[in-house]
Design an enzyme around this catalytic site. Structure first.
Site, PDB file in Angstrom:
ATOM      1  N   HIS A   1      24.544  80.171  45.994  1.00 22.23           N
ATOM      2  CA  HIS A   1      25.130  78.856  46.226  1.00 22.23           C
ATOM      3  C   HIS A   1      24.573  77.789  45.288  1.00 22.23           C
ATOM      4  CE1 HIS A   1      26.736  80.809  49.749  1.00 22.23           C
ATOM      5  NE2 HIS A   1      25.524  81.009  50.212  1.00 22.23           N
TER       6      HIS A   1
ATOM      7  N   LYS B   1      27.348  66.622  56.755  1.00 27.85           N
ATOM      8  CA  LYS B   1      28.618  67.297  56.465  1.00 27.85           C
ATOM      9  C   LYS B   1      29.539  67.326  57.670  1.00 27.85           C
ATOM     10  CE  LYS B   1      26.489  70.374  53.026  1.00 27.85           C
ATOM     11  NZ  LYS B   1      25.084  70.080  53.291  1.00 27.85           N
TER      12      LYS B   1
ATOM     13  N   ARG C   1      25.934  60.526  44.748  1.00 24.45           N
ATOM     14  CA  ARG C   1      24.977  60.330  43.662  1.00 24.45           C
ATOM     15  C   ARG C   1      25.575  60.867  42.367  1.00 24.45           C
ATOM     16  NH1 ARG C   1      23.671  65.647  43.090  1.00 24.45           N
ATOM     17  NH2 ARG C   1      23.431  66.903  44.962  1.00 24.45           N
TER      18      ARG C   1
ATOM     19  N   GLU D   1      31.369  77.466  58.983  1.00 22.36           N
ATOM     20  CA  GLU D   1      32.615  77.376  58.228  1.00 22.36           C
ATOM     21  C   GLU D   1      33.179  78.757  57.969  1.00 22.36           C
ATOM     22  OE1 GLU D   1      32.195  75.422  54.534  1.00 22.36           O
ATOM     23  OE2 GLU D   1      32.212  73.399  55.374  1.00 22.36           O
TER      24      GLU D   1
END
Length: 661
Positions: free
Chosen positions: A235, A116, A297, A200
């Site tokens: 999440h 990421k 994917r 983040e």
């Protein structure tokens, strides 16, 4: 098109890929671990090969063994599904070296988007907006703490590899950051073999919106619109829908173009999903969405995109991998109606969504809607893999119609033998904000008490369970004189006594044989009159005197699950010879609530602990679980060590008896 493909996966996604391959005339090869030898995906395939032991690391993640099987069976291509090796560039390269096509993007694209931190840097250079945060290589905890302070709390600590919410922690207080970093890093290492983290900014009212993209080998790229995945717990996505409620054409265009730019930036080929997070404090705005990550994917939730576009995304994957151009241009793609997908898991919402293992005594999915699954009645949910049982997918002309269909489909889903989140999903469908489309990623947490509250069974459900114990729910046969005299006594009606257990509490139920085929069950001083009528498969028609309804009573050993009025209620038949081993909130023992691997022992014999203090950390079914002290006390004995694989109910820690207890 390929003549034969190998599916390097298991469960519902393997079965789903096989359906499309079969329709296209493509031969299919399955792989299976020792735990999956009799699994549905093995039965559905044209041929199947053992890949290794039950543990995923020794089977479904064994690149060398899978490539060897692909060569041996003559597969021209390998479809990785999702999870396992689907985003592993080394797997793609190993197949390429073996002369076998990988049904997915090039290894370089997987690498570019697989971490990421690197992906966010690339997106920034490509003009795609990213969430403010720290994506640097310095992983020292002190550096992460500095960056978290600079970004401003609350923050998200996120694994730079993988997905699915693994290795992600929200931190609101700087004092909790160090523990969150340690825990996230540990989970990331276990899940992805990479402990790298990023920081983040945590948006206070975010929406999770993702764009489905496709690109071919000829330089073409399109998006197939958006999916809203904001209904999340820890999440993890729970219910997904397409399109996103409240989406404007301006924002759809902006997000779609950004997603296609992201794909082109890495030379993408095949199916992928670009995930964005949108700040919706003032509603959806085309200037307030940010790139989070790209999944290289097929996604679990791809069926909702198939429902609204009318296109089979697995077919697209296979055609593109075979060298064909994209089946449609952007101008020829459109949205038709609304779709929802609900993920049914073997887990217990009343116990913090603790995964549930065991044999499926009954799996009776709803009729008339799409159900993607890899299990059947009699199959076992093991601790080795993700506990998802099925995906229920519905489509309607409008959001209201589609949501109504989803609610009904969930009410008609009957699963016994393990705990499931089916009733939780049905309640979420009816939750006021969700029903109105006012969704964000915090919605489930805010509504959790009412979504997970366990409602006690009513008198009707309890009475049905009593009759199931006696085995008299089937209506008496008109041609059998012995059955027709059930309960007859020379002097008055016969009565039998039934004992049930509900959460350890014994329930005594007198059952009276009132007349031919009619029973009276005394529940809390009230007599429930029941007359069983016709039976249709697993469903039993019941006359309660003032109304007639369908019920299902599934028995598996000592467990009885009663489905009535949209609810599922579990009872147990007590063993008269069993010795009580109940452990309440002040118990002296900590036992394994599920099969799993002990990863951390955070205490030692003789240590003084406080109630709620972490004692043991376990890993099972792709989640990390911390077991805490049930009371203040002293540790008398620890029965396990890190690395031990334990079964459900195994004693882990014993607390010393307190003086005067």
């Amino acid at each position: 098109m390929f003549g034969k493909i190998l599916i390097a996966n298991r469960g519902e996604i393997a079965c789903r890929i096989m359906r499309t391959a079969r329709r296209l005339g493509v031969g299919t090869v399955a792989i299976y671990s020792d735990a999956d030898r009799t699994a549905m995906h093995v039965e559905d395939a044209d041929e199947a090969y053992r890949v290794g032991p039950a543990a995923a690391a020794e089977s479904y993640l064994d690149i060398g063994r899978i490539v060897e099987i692909a060569r041996r069976c003559g597969a021209e291509a390998v479809h990785p599904g999702y999870g396992f090796l689907s985003e592993n560039p080394s797997f793609a390269e190993a197949l390429e070296q073996a002369g076998i096509v990988f049904v997915g993007p090039p290894a370089g694209a997987i690498r570019a988007m697989g971490l990421k931190d690197a992906a966010k840097a690339l997106m920034e250079r490509s003009g795609v907006p990213v969430v403010p945060g720290y994506h640097g290589v310095d992983q020292d905890p002190s550096r992460l703490e500095e960056q978290a302070a600079e970004v401003g709390y609350p923050v998200l600590v996120k694994a730079r590899a993988g997905g699915g919410g693994k290795g992600m922690r929200r931190v609101d207080d700087p004092a909790d950051l160090a523990a969150a970093i340690e825990s996230a890093r540990r989970e990331a290492l276990a899940s992805f073999g990479d402990g790298g983290l990023l920081i983040e900014k945590c948006l206070t009212r975010p929406r999770h919106i993702e764009i489905q993209i496709f690109a071919d080998h000829h330089g073409n790229a399109v998006h197939l619109f958006e999916r809203d995945c904001s209904a999340q717990r820890r999440h993890q996505k729970v219910i997904e829908e397409a399109p996103a409620p409240g989406m404007t054409e301006e924002m759809r265009l902006a997000m779609g173009e950004a997603a296609v730019r992201a794909a082109r930036a890495v030379g993408y080929v095949g199916a992928g999903t670009v995930e964005f997070i949108a700040d919706v404090t003032g509603g959806l705005d085309s200037d307030r969405f940010y790139f989070m990550e790209m999944n290289t994917r097929l996604q679990v939730e791809h069926p909702v995109t198939e429902a609204i576009t009318g296109h089979d995304l697995v077919e697209w994957q296979l055609r593109i991998a075979a060298g064909e151009p994209l089946p449609r241009t952007q101008e020829n793609l459109s949205i038709n109606g609304w779709a929802f997908e609900a993920r049914i898991y073997a887990e217990n919402p009343a116990t913090g969504f603790l995964p549930s293992t065991g044999r499926l005594a009954l799996f009776d999915p709803p009729m008339g809607v799409r159900v993607d699954t890899g299990v059947r009645t009699g199959d076992t949910i093991t601790p080795y893999y993700d506990p998802m049982i099925a995906k229920v997918v519905v489509h309607g002309k409008t959001r209201v119609q589609a949501l109504q269909r989803l609610g009904r489909a969930l009410a008609e889903t009957r699963i016994a033998g393990v705990s499931t989140n089916t009733e939780f999903l049905a309640r979420l469908c009816a939750e006021e904000d969700f029903a109105s489309g006012n969704v964000d990623t915090g919605l489930i947490d805010r509504a959790l008490p009412q979504l997970t509250a366990e409602l006690p069974p009513d008198a009707n459900a309890t009475a049905i369970a009593a009759l199931a114990v006696l085995g008299v729910l089937n209506p008496p046969s008109q041609g059998d004189p012995w059955q027709s005299l059930a309960g007859w006594r020379l002097w008055g009606q016969g009565t039998q006594h039934v004992d049930l257990l509900r959460h350890g509490e014994r329930i005594g139920l007198p059952v009276e044989f009132l007349s031919k085929g009619c029973f009276g069950v005394s529940v809390d001083g009230t007599t429930v009159k029941i007359r069983p009528l016709a039976r249709d498969g697993t469903k039993q028609r019941i006359d309660f005197g003032d109304r007639i309804v369908d019920v299902v009573a599934a028995r598996d050993g000592a467990m009885i699950t009663v489905f009535v009025d949209g609810g599922a209620h579990i009872f147990n038949v007590p063993d008269p010879l069993a010795v009580s081993t109940a452990t309440g909130p002040d118990a002296d023992h900590v036992v394994a609530p599920m099969p799993g691997l002990v990863t951390i022992v955070a205490t030692s014999a003789g240590a003084r602990v406080k109630k709620g203090e972490a004692l043991i950390t376990m890993e099972a079914m792709k989640m990390e679980l911390t077991l805490t002290a049930p009371r203040d006390g002293t540790i008398a004995e620890i029965s396990v060590a890190p690395g031990d694989q334990v079964a459900d109910g195994v004693l882990l820690v014993t607390l010393a008896e307190e003086p005067g207890a």
